[in-house]
Enzyme design. Structure first.
Site, PDB file in Angstrom:
ATOM      1  N   GLU A  44      31.670  47.784  36.612  1.00  0.00           N
ATOM      2  CA  GLU A  44      33.141  47.905  37.164  1.00  0.00           C
ATOM      3  C   GLU A  44      33.609  47.099  36.041  1.00  0.00           C
ATOM      4  OE1 GLU A  44      30.763  48.947  39.124  1.00  0.00           O
ATOM      5  OE2 GLU A  44      31.523  49.448  40.361  1.00  0.00           O
ATOM      6  N   CYS A  82      31.653  47.788  45.291  1.00  0.00           N
ATOM      7  CA  CYS A  82      31.630  47.043  45.971  1.00  0.00           C
ATOM      8  C   CYS A  82      32.539  46.139  46.264  1.00  0.00           C
ATOM      9  CB  CYS A  82      30.851  45.483  45.474  1.00  0.00           C
ATOM     10  SG  CYS A  82      31.029  44.466  43.967  1.00  0.00           S
ATOM     11  N   CYS A 121      33.890  44.565  43.257  1.00  0.00           N
ATOM     12  CA  CYS A 121      35.014  44.874  42.358  1.00  0.00           C
ATOM     13  C   CYS A 121      36.290  45.714  42.956  1.00  0.00           C
ATOM     14  CB  CYS A 121      33.549  46.135  41.690  1.00  0.00           C
ATOM     15  SG  CYS A 121      32.304  45.353  41.085  1.00  0.00           S
TER      16      CYS A 121
END
Length: 152
Positions: free
Chosen positions: A55, A83, A86
């Site tokens: 990402e 996560c 990100c």
């Protein structure tokens, strides 16, 4: 969604390539009005960089390509729920729509764990669509970790 075109197959291919490099198989694609702007798979080990998640790599490349610090009006496809790191970057980059595949109950930052977009300090919340090609994304991760654990 009328006229919806998914770019998840490209993200899945990036995830597959990441797995072949020994990286956790996660792939991402940043898409703008003219099509694909950037695509990448995880490169954490290769770059010796804990932030080299797919990402972040595509957001960085997209910003670089456009000469700006944000990517408003752009969509992000990622094979695994982002996560918390990100998700925060997705918000900071002003991504318009996030499409992700497999859920991540252990480390997810969108619907699991930190739930970054629900936090009052989150300044921008993208539209979120989960479960796009979830099974192939999850299967790729299961197979990768089964080999790592010696059971595959």
């Amino acid at each position: 969604m009328v006229g919806f075109v998914s770019y998840m197959e490209i993200a899945l291919e990036e995830a597959r390539l990441a797995g072949l490099r020994g990286e956790v198989p996660v792939g991402a694609v940043l898409v703008g009005p003219s099509g694909v702007v950037a695509q990448a798979g995880n490169r954490v080990r290769e770059m010796c960089d804990p932030t080299a998640h797919a990402e972040l790599l595509v957001i960085r490349e997209g910003c670089r390509a456009m000469g700006t610090e944000r990517v408003p009006g752009h969509d992000l496809y990622v094979t695994l729920e982002p996560c918390a790191m990100c998700a925060a970057a997705i918000s900071a980059a002003r991504v318009a729509r996030l499409y992700y595949g497999a859920s991540d109950p252990k480390s997810g930052g969108v619907e699991a764990g930190a739930r970054v977009f629900k936090h009052p300090q989150c300044h921008h919340v993208p539209e979120v669509y989960e479960g796009i090609a979830a099974e192939p994304a999850a299967e790729m991760l299961r197979a990768f970790f089964a080999v790592r654990r010696g059971s595959g």
